[in-house]
Design a protein around this motif. Structure first.
Motif, short mmCIF file in Angstrom:
data_model
loop_
_atom_site.label_atom_id
_atom_site.label_comp_id
_atom_site.label_asym_id
_atom_site.label_seq_id
_atom_site.Cartn_x
_atom_site.Cartn_y
_atom_site.Cartn_z
N ASP A 183 0.87 -1.16 0.00
CA ASP A 183 0.00 0.00 0.00
C ASP A 183 0.92 1.22 0.00
N ALA A 184 0.97 1.91 -1.15
CA ALA A 184 1.95 2.98 -1.32
C ALA A 184 1.77 4.10 -0.31
N ALA A 185 0.51 4.50 -0.06
CA ALA A 185 0.28 5.64 0.83
C ALA A 185 0.67 5.31 2.27
N GLN B 161 12.73 3.56 -16.47
CA GLN B 161 11.28 3.45 -16.37
C GLN B 161 10.84 3.61 -14.91
N VAL B 162 9.68 4.20 -14.73
CA VAL B 162 9.08 4.30 -13.39
C VAL B 162 7.59 4.06 -13.51
N ALA B 163 6.97 3.73 -12.40
CA ALA B 163 5.52 3.55 -12.37
C ALA B 163 5.02 4.12 -11.05
N PHE B 164 3.80 4.58 -11.08
CA PHE B 164 3.24 5.23 -9.89
C PHE B 164 1.85 4.69 -9.59
N ASP B 165 1.52 4.67 -8.30
CA ASP B 165 0.14 4.42 -7.90
C ASP B 165 -0.68 5.65 -8.31
N PRO B 166 -2.02 5.54 -8.33
CA PRO B 166 -2.82 6.66 -8.86
C PRO B 166 -2.56 8.00 -8.18
N ALA B 167 -2.53 8.03 -6.84
CA ALA B 167 -2.36 9.32 -6.16
C ALA B 167 -1.03 9.96 -6.54
N SER B 168 0.02 9.16 -6.61
CA SER B 168 1.33 9.71 -6.98
C SER B 168 1.34 10.18 -8.43
#
Lengths: 516, 166
Positions: free
Chosen positions: A51-53, A342-349
């Motif tokens: 859970d990123a947050a 390359q990078v990827a983010f969760d929606p909020a980020s």
């Protein structure tokens, strides 16, 4: 079994910080029978969640820091405060700094207002140290360990890059297991690398060197121990480390030697706060370089909406690199080189980073296509500038009674030219696959913090010698990213571990000769 | 997991302020009424409208927006500085006439928000909105984010490299 050492025991090496550098030095010394007390400002991370947050809340250093210049005023850098330091948050990327970047004066010497130096360490020695670091970290893609498989985000980068005429596209070397090894699982492509890695496929300072050190009879980890000052004796040597313990009480730990590895913001902060009549400008700061030459890489986040779904959140976040632009070319209009990662983010980020501050119908409809996004990070070489520096705030103090650090950073014009060029090349990668919506975000708060106690050939050019020993205090070492003489265009952790391995050898040898 | 956490916060707030929540759905009408409970309800209705206009996803329905507002006011309840900022910000948005902003049509509301988009009030609501709305599982499924795969063995066997149109 872990030991407990007496605060008055002056035979211990005190290591400040349990991140990549501090943990590596701790492990090397304690496994050689040298007594080590590691003071870590943060606590142990109890449970890693996908859970990123929530993990951002658990892993991040939230104590007050003030940014100035181009940096966000309230969150200038992004580092970790926990056992294992920023390695719980890092992506696991472990490229070597290429040989040419160990002599950056060749291409940066003409830049105005810079203080660029070459490294004092011969490259052949760095190569040996890199090899050891890769083995210690179990880097996939080296020493017979297979590379990680590329995920969807990588395949977009690869296909678009090829269409745009690029050639050096690769998943890269990663300190993430492609196979079970080192007592750690193989990667399951969870996609939460920067949130700690719930299956421990990613090497961290906590799951490897700290765990190994704790198995020796010679290592004590003291979490929630916030160092505020290093005292020196009449002989000019570091004698004691003052810290605030978990109960808020001031403690003193005597020391045979001290290794400071508190990240490139807090390492100079501690030295600057350790001023004395002998060192009125701060400990080990006769050169005036403590806190100066702060480097963080030339960053830009590039996000793109592709015509069809990508699902870039699936799998390792950072395992895709483009190395075509690492070797600089003056014809591009700037000096030095850069990589794409390359990078990827969760929606909020993603919402925060793709178009910072944007809102409304149009942006919502773009975020609606979250699963069509692909993204990369521009990571370029940042020339050292003496004015980019960490200082202590004149009046403001934190909860430990220590002056708040002020981090000042302004992009060099060379860096701005590099970023513009790199963004245009990145756009070509995604446009080649039909993307018409490519966004350039500003640099994120840096996790790559470097150079603030740098190694140099001459004492007037830096704080430390080629072993990371401070020029001014013979038993005081710097053991983290502060040491890096230049930033290169590579993620710094492998280099930090390599330098810490060399340094530990040097400390062991000096002790054998009774010089320390 | 997140949903149950949000629900807990929601229930928490209901226990503390049953009146406040029962007034909230009155929406626009409440925005024009005075009295302490009504002021709180008016604030909630206005913030909810701001949250929606910042990131309109009409297909997800009302619930994620309601949850976001609950989350924001949960934070406001713990942060007096934020409560003051939001109270003053909403007053300014209304230009001194309670209920004026929310009575505008959508284009008018958006235009007024554009005027204040750099204010600390707007930035605070913006940051909190991102935290809540884009950590809501209903919004996640709508935009194609699948969240944690740990419980299912990761994305290794679940499409981490399944792209087929390149």
């Amino acid at each position: 079994m872990a030991k407990v050492f007496d605060n008055r025991d002056d035979g211990v090496v005190v290591v400040i910080g349990s991140g990549a550098g501090g943990a590596t030095v701790s492990r090397e010394l304690s496994s050689a029978g040298i007594k080590v007390v590691c003071l870590e400002a943060g606590g142990p991370v109890d449970r890693i969640e996908t859970d990123a947050a929530r993990m951002f809340g658990k892993l991040t250093w939230f104590d007050k820091r003030i940014g100035s210049g181009d940096l966000p005023a309230d969150f200038p850098v992004w580092s970790g405060k926990n056992v294992g330091g920023t390695t719980l948050h890092w992506t696991g990327s472990t490229p070597r700094i290429p040989q040419a970047e160990f002599a950056p004066r060749r291409y940066f010497s003409a830049l105005a207002d810079c203080s660029v130096i070459d490294w004092p360490v011969p490259y052949a020695e760095m190569e040996r140290a890199y090899e050891r670091a890769e083995r210690a970290m179990g880097v996939s893609g080296t020493h017979g360990w297979p590379k990680l498989p590329g995920n969807n985000n990588f395949r977009v980068l690869q296909a678009g890059g090829r269409k745009a005429g690029l050639q050096k596209i690769d998943v890269g070397n990663m300190a993430i297991n492609s196979v079970l090894q080192g007592g750690r699982s193989a990667c399951l492509q969870l996609g939460f690398c920067v949130s700690g890695c719930a299956v421990q496929a990613k090497w961290t300072a906590a799951n490897t060197p700290i765990a190994q050190a704790l198995e020796t009879e010679h290592f004590e980890l003291r979490p929630r121990s916030f160092v505020v000052r290093i005292e020196t004796g009449a002989d000019g040597r570091a004698s004691e480390v003052v810290y605030v313990d978990a109960q808020g009480a001031r403690q003193r730990q005597r020391a045979r030697a001290v290794c400071v590895a508190a990240n490139a913001i807090d390492t100079p902060r501690i030295l600057l706060n350790s001023d004395s009549s002998r060192f009125p400008q701060g400990l080990a700061n006769r050169s005036g370089h403590v806190g100066r030459n702060y480097m963080k890489h030339v960053f830009s986040i590039v996000t793109a909406i592709l015509p069809k779904p990508v699902h870039f959140h699936r799998g390792t976040q950072n395992s895709g690199k483009v190395y075509d632009f690492v070797t600089g070319d003056p014809a591009r209009g700037f000096a030095g080189g850069f990589a794409f990662e390359q990078v990827a983010f969760d929606p909020a980020s993603l919402v925060r980073l793709a178009r910072p501050g944007a809102w409304g119908q149009e942006y919502a409809s773009q975020i609606r296509r979250y699963d069509h996004f692909a993204a990369l990070l521009v990571m370029g070489e940042d020339p050292a500038q003496p004015a980019n520096r960490v200082t202590l705030h004149a009046t403001e103090k934190d909860q430990y009674g220590m002056p708040v650090p002020v981090v000042h950073y302004v992009d060099h014009p060379n860096s701005r030219a590099m970023r513009t060029f790199a963004q245009a090349r990145a756009r070509e990668i995604y446009a080649a696959l039909g993307s018409r919506e490519v966004f350039f975000g500003p640099p994120p708060p840096a996790t790559h913090n470097m150079g603030t106690c740098r190694m140099a050939r001459r004492a007037e050019d830096g704080v430390c010698d080629a072993w990371g020993r401070t020029f001014d205090v013979p038993n005081l070492f710097v053991s983290d990213g502060s040491l890096l003489s230049s930033s290169g265009s590579s993620n710094p952790t492998l280099t930090i571990v390599a330098l810490a391995l060399r340094q530990a050898d040097h400390i062991k040898e000096s002790m054998r000769r009774a010089e320390l | 997991m997140r949903r149950s956490w949000a629900r807990r916060a929601f229930i928490d707030l209901m226990m503390k302020a049953p009146l406040l929540l029962s007034v909230a759905p009155a929406g626009l009408a409440a925005c024009r009424t005075a009295g302490p409970g009504a002021i709180a309800a008016r604030q909630r209705a206005c913030v909810k409208r701001i949250v929606y206009l910042m990131f309109p996803h009409p297909e997800v329905g009302d619930e994620p927006y309601e949850r976001a507002v609950v989350g924001i006011f949960d934070l406001v309840g713990r942060r007096p500085d934020l409560a003051a900022l939001i109270g003053q910000g909403l007053e300014k948005l209304d230009g001194g006439q309670p209920g004026a902003w929310i009575a505008l049509d959508e284009a008018g509301q958006v235009a007024r928000l554009r005027e204040i988009e750099t204010s600390p009030f707007f930035r605070s609501v913006y940051q909190a909105t991102i935290d809540h709305l884009y950590n809501d599982e209903r919004v996640w499924s709508h935009i194609g984010y699948e969240g944690s795969s740990f419980e299912k063995g990761g994305y290794l066997g679940r499409g981490f490299d399944d792209i087929d149109w390149l």
